[in-house]
Design a protein around this motif. Structure first.
Motif, PDB file in Angstrom:
ATOM      1  N   LYS B 334       2.754   3.069   9.000  1.00 38.66           N
ATOM      2  CA  LYS B 334       4.092   2.597   8.606  1.00 38.66           C
ATOM      3  C   LYS B 334       3.994   1.281   7.828  1.00 38.66           C
ATOM      4  N   VAL B 335       3.143   0.371   8.310  1.00 35.96           N
ATOM      5  CA  VAL B 335       2.963  -0.906   7.614  1.00 35.96           C
ATOM      6  C   VAL B 335       2.394  -0.656   6.221  1.00 35.96           C
ATOM      7  N   ALA B 336       1.400   0.227   6.136  1.00 32.73           N
ATOM      8  CA  ALA B 336       0.772   0.505   4.840  1.00 32.73           C
ATOM      9  C   ALA B 336       1.797   1.084   3.872  1.00 32.73           C
ATOM     10  N   ARG B 337       2.678   1.957   4.393  1.00 33.92           N
ATOM     11  CA  ARG B 337       3.698   2.571   3.551  1.00 33.92           C
ATOM     12  C   ARG B 337       4.636   1.484   3.006  1.00 33.92           C
ATOM     13  N   LEU B 338       5.040   0.581   3.888  1.00 36.73           N
ATOM     14  CA  LEU B 338       5.933  -0.502   3.471  1.00 36.73           C
ATOM     15  C   LEU B 338       5.231  -1.412   2.460  1.00 36.73           C
ATOM     16  N   ALA B 339       3.960  -1.701   2.707  1.00 42.31           N
ATOM     17  CA  ALA B 339       3.204  -2.583   1.800  1.00 42.31           C
ATOM     18  C   ALA B 339       3.058  -1.911   0.437  1.00 42.31           C
ATOM     19  N   ARG B 340       2.824  -0.591   0.430  1.00 41.59           N
ATOM     20  CA  ARG B 340       2.757   0.137  -0.842  1.00 41.59           C
ATOM     21  C   ARG B 340       4.102   0.061  -1.552  1.00 41.59           C
ATOM     22  N   GLY B 341       5.178   0.163  -0.783  1.00 42.82           N
ATOM     23  CA  GLY B 341       6.523   0.023  -1.347  1.00 42.82           C
ATOM     24  C   GLY B 341       6.689  -1.336  -2.007  1.00 42.82           C
ATOM     25  N   ASP B 342       6.166  -2.381  -1.353  1.00 45.48           N
ATOM     26  CA  ASP B 342       6.204  -3.722  -1.950  1.00 45.48           C
ATOM     27  C   ASP B 342       5.561  -3.691  -3.323  1.00 45.48           C
TER      28      ASP B 342
END
Lengths: 351, 351, 351
Positions: B334-342
């Protein structure tokens, strides 16, 4: 940061190098050993034995030479090996670099550039600790910061109103108005009158006076300052020029000599002396003044070391110069010009 | 390690930032200064003066602004320079970054990403230190380790059986069997019944009970936990679901809020509160519980900092996930997904 | 610096690894955990759990195995995981490296290279701390320096005249003249007579004697030394050969075993024992001798750590070998040859 090699740096107070006791110092990343020979000659050599790179500063002074105390190589004052224990032949290249060194005004000055270019006339003049006219206290501080950041600090006295708001107690003046600044061949000259200043040279409330503060800041990083206080109206009467003879002031006639030496990356030593003229102060005033200055120098160190940490973490270091930075810019341009000259001299020597 | 910027991080306990006292903090490598203005507004700025990069956290709060105490630039609460001593003109780009900041549940939350995307509704909810229902103790620990390693630790409670074998005294259960884990949009939910647990919430031997422990672990690294103990047989009777109202438990009803903030490489701050429900504990029990937890948190810190050192010396870092690592994997994805979104947001903003 | 892997390194004194207490050590950059199982077996494993890289040296000894105390993986003495809490399946590659390990002469020896090539016959012989013929004192020192610099120091005893001018008090002899040096297959042999030496084995003034000092220095860095003093004229009578039986000396018959272990970059541990033969000394003499040696070893450490710092700052490290360096050159060539053999063995294994 950019420093010039073809100039004289302060390596220490003269008394720090005692006869028979090697003294280690670092300047511009070079490790030096200083020692005073039996005959009294001051010597500065590369602090690195040619044999196995042990520091000569752990060595033993012997007559006019210095012996490495790892395996016993003996060096003369020119840095040449003159004895190798257990071996009769001495290779001709068995020598370490020797640096031109001069003692003047209680400081040891070392020339870090091409020895052939060393010119004693280029040594900035200060006052000896035993100057007959002044009662001088002195000390030094080691910084975990670039020497240039300390130079920058000393070149912009607007910080007195903020960093030293409580210690020097000079009010808004140093920051609110511009000082008179003139260019010197080897530095800059700063002069400021503070009219009606309500404190004296020890930072204590006193009869308001017109107070003059002026210094030369000289390559590579030497500050020579005079302070004196005069009856109200004197500043205007002199048309804001520097008084001709500070010792004839009303009170507060004070001298300070300071030197900043870049030791290595983010490592610098800051030397300073300060004290009142004998006609205008005594030991008690000298002590009060020095106590104030020590407090102030700790304030500088705290700010500058913190600034260095921020710089280290700032990949793209942009600064935003202000009007007060004119002196900083002037001085650093002179240093850069000299440093470029070093580089050109090296290039033409190689060509 | 990978962290997302577009989320709220805990910068400190609300009370740590007192009016008039700048407070330095580091999040995701950014140096921040937090301060509370005269009118009570909480402000978070980049901790780096535009002039010569001195830290503003060594500055002075003045009304609604903050003054750099090196050469006196004055910043307003938006990070704009509004005064330069000795200079009337203020360059239009003379400003530092300002971060969205919110105080909630006794914590100061800072949004580290695109300010336009800051959404207060995304702040995880915990309980204030003055929550009327609980007697909460609190503290924080600084780690020489990546925040993600602390998150990983909190996401896999099987370590309770080993790291905290003596402090929590929970036996083999947390490691021997799997907890019930469900996905949340912004994290994971962990629930475990320990049937016939012979110790109470302060880790002391007591009447055996069925004890429930459950927490949400929310992005970017916030743990909100409830514990309660019930008569033997309750777990089976509830079919191992979470009790509806923890405060009606037999004993041990406990709340804990925890937050992990990545400060910089291998540097993190871990905030925590814990304490019993007022119906089921008193100040003595709160103290006993906190003492146990402090011991346990020191055990975690010792293990995780040692783990970090091994990782640093392991060029090819392969890990071998176990069944218990399911929660770790879920959350980090989930964190990686959000960071990719960033990253994508940045790219489309530049396109 | 260059070290060979296919040899035995001292990891510690045997008694340092107690049953049930994991012992961390670093050799050639590898983190090891040593432990003694219930049945008494000495085990050396990679100190890094396969799960999440926590150090096993924070683990718990259980019977013949070692349990990681982060999430509970249990390893057997071969380094294989035999239990994963909460999971029945164990992946076949769940194992850490196991190192050949032998206890001999009170030291724990670990083979750092290819396990198949480990040959116990290659372990240098010293004397146990409980040797019936000698009263041995012992200790160890951690260096912030490369092991090779300590080896170099032990291979050139000309430093005794300088580094230990005051502690050993041996005069100019060790530096002024060359010792007799012979090559061994796995090292070098050093032998020196000091005729008419006015001090005894505890460094104190005594009846002048002919004193013999000789040692083998063996790969990877083990010194085995004998000292003995004889009536004046003995050296010449023996034609400067080593005495056949040191225990029949006039006085000062002394043994010392020393080992240098490279732990990591600029990090080494130096183990040593020393003491008089029981026929020629007592506990008091053993204490005096050890006190002298501890002073001397501190002198070495100070010099070598300072040398390391200079080396670190010397981009182009040229040394100037002297006649005394013949032993250093010989020995380091043997190490280099062995290290090259390691590399070739690896290459042919990959071909």
């Amino acid at each position: 940061m950019l420093y010039a090699r073809n100039c004289w740096y302060v390596a220490g107070w003269s008394y720090q190098v005692e006869t028979g006791q090697p003294f280690p110092m670092q300047i511009l990343g070079d490790r030096l050993v200083l020692f005073r020979t039996s005959s009294g000659q001051m010597v500065a050599l590369e602090d690195r034995c040619v044999h196995r790179l042990a520091p000569l500063s752990l060595g033993r002074c012997e007559g006019e030479g210095l012996r490495c105390m790892y395996h016993g190589m003996l060096f003369d004052a020119a840095g040449t090996v003159i004895e190798i224990p257990g071996q009769s032949l001495i290779p001709p290249n068995a020598k370490v670099r020797s640096y031109p060194v001069v003692e003047r005004d209680s400081w040891i000055w070392v020339w870090m550039g091409d020895a052939a270019a060393a010119d004693e006339a280029a040594i900035p003049r200060s006052r000896s600790l035993d100057d007959p006219d002044y009662i001088l206290r002195h000390g030094w501080l080691d910084y975990d910061a670039e020497a240039q950041l300390i130079n920058d600090n000393l070149l912009d006295f607007s910080h007195l109103s903020f960093v030293h708001a409580n210690s020097f107690n000079l009010g808004a003046d140093p920051a609110a108005t511009q000082a008179k600044v003139t260019q010197l061949e080897n530095g800059i000259r700063y002069a400021r009158w503070m009219e009606g200043l309500p404190t004296n040279g020890a930072g204590l409330p006193d009869t308001p006076a017109d107070s003059f503060m002026g210094y030369d800041f000289l390559i590579p990083g030497v500050l020579v300052m005079n302070i004196s206080s005069w009856p109200l109206g004197t500043a205007a009467k002199l048309d804001y020029a520097e008084p001709a003879d500070h010792s004839r002031a009303f009170r507060d006639c004070t001298f300070s000599g300071q030197a900043v030496t870049p030791m290595a990356d983010r490592k610098a030593r800051y030397f300073f002396s300060i004290g009142p003229h004998r006609n205008q102060g005594d030991e008690t005033i000298a002590d009060l003044m020095f106590k104030m200055v020590e407090t102030a120098f700790d304030e500088d160190k705290r700010m500058i070391e913190a600034q260095q940490k921020v710089i280290d973490e700032t990949p793209d270091m942009r600064i935003m110069p202000t009007a007060h930075d004119r002196t900083v810019t002037m001085f650093n341009a002179k240093v850069a010009r000299l440093a470029r000259g070093d580089a050109q001299a090296r290039e033409s020597a190689l060509a």
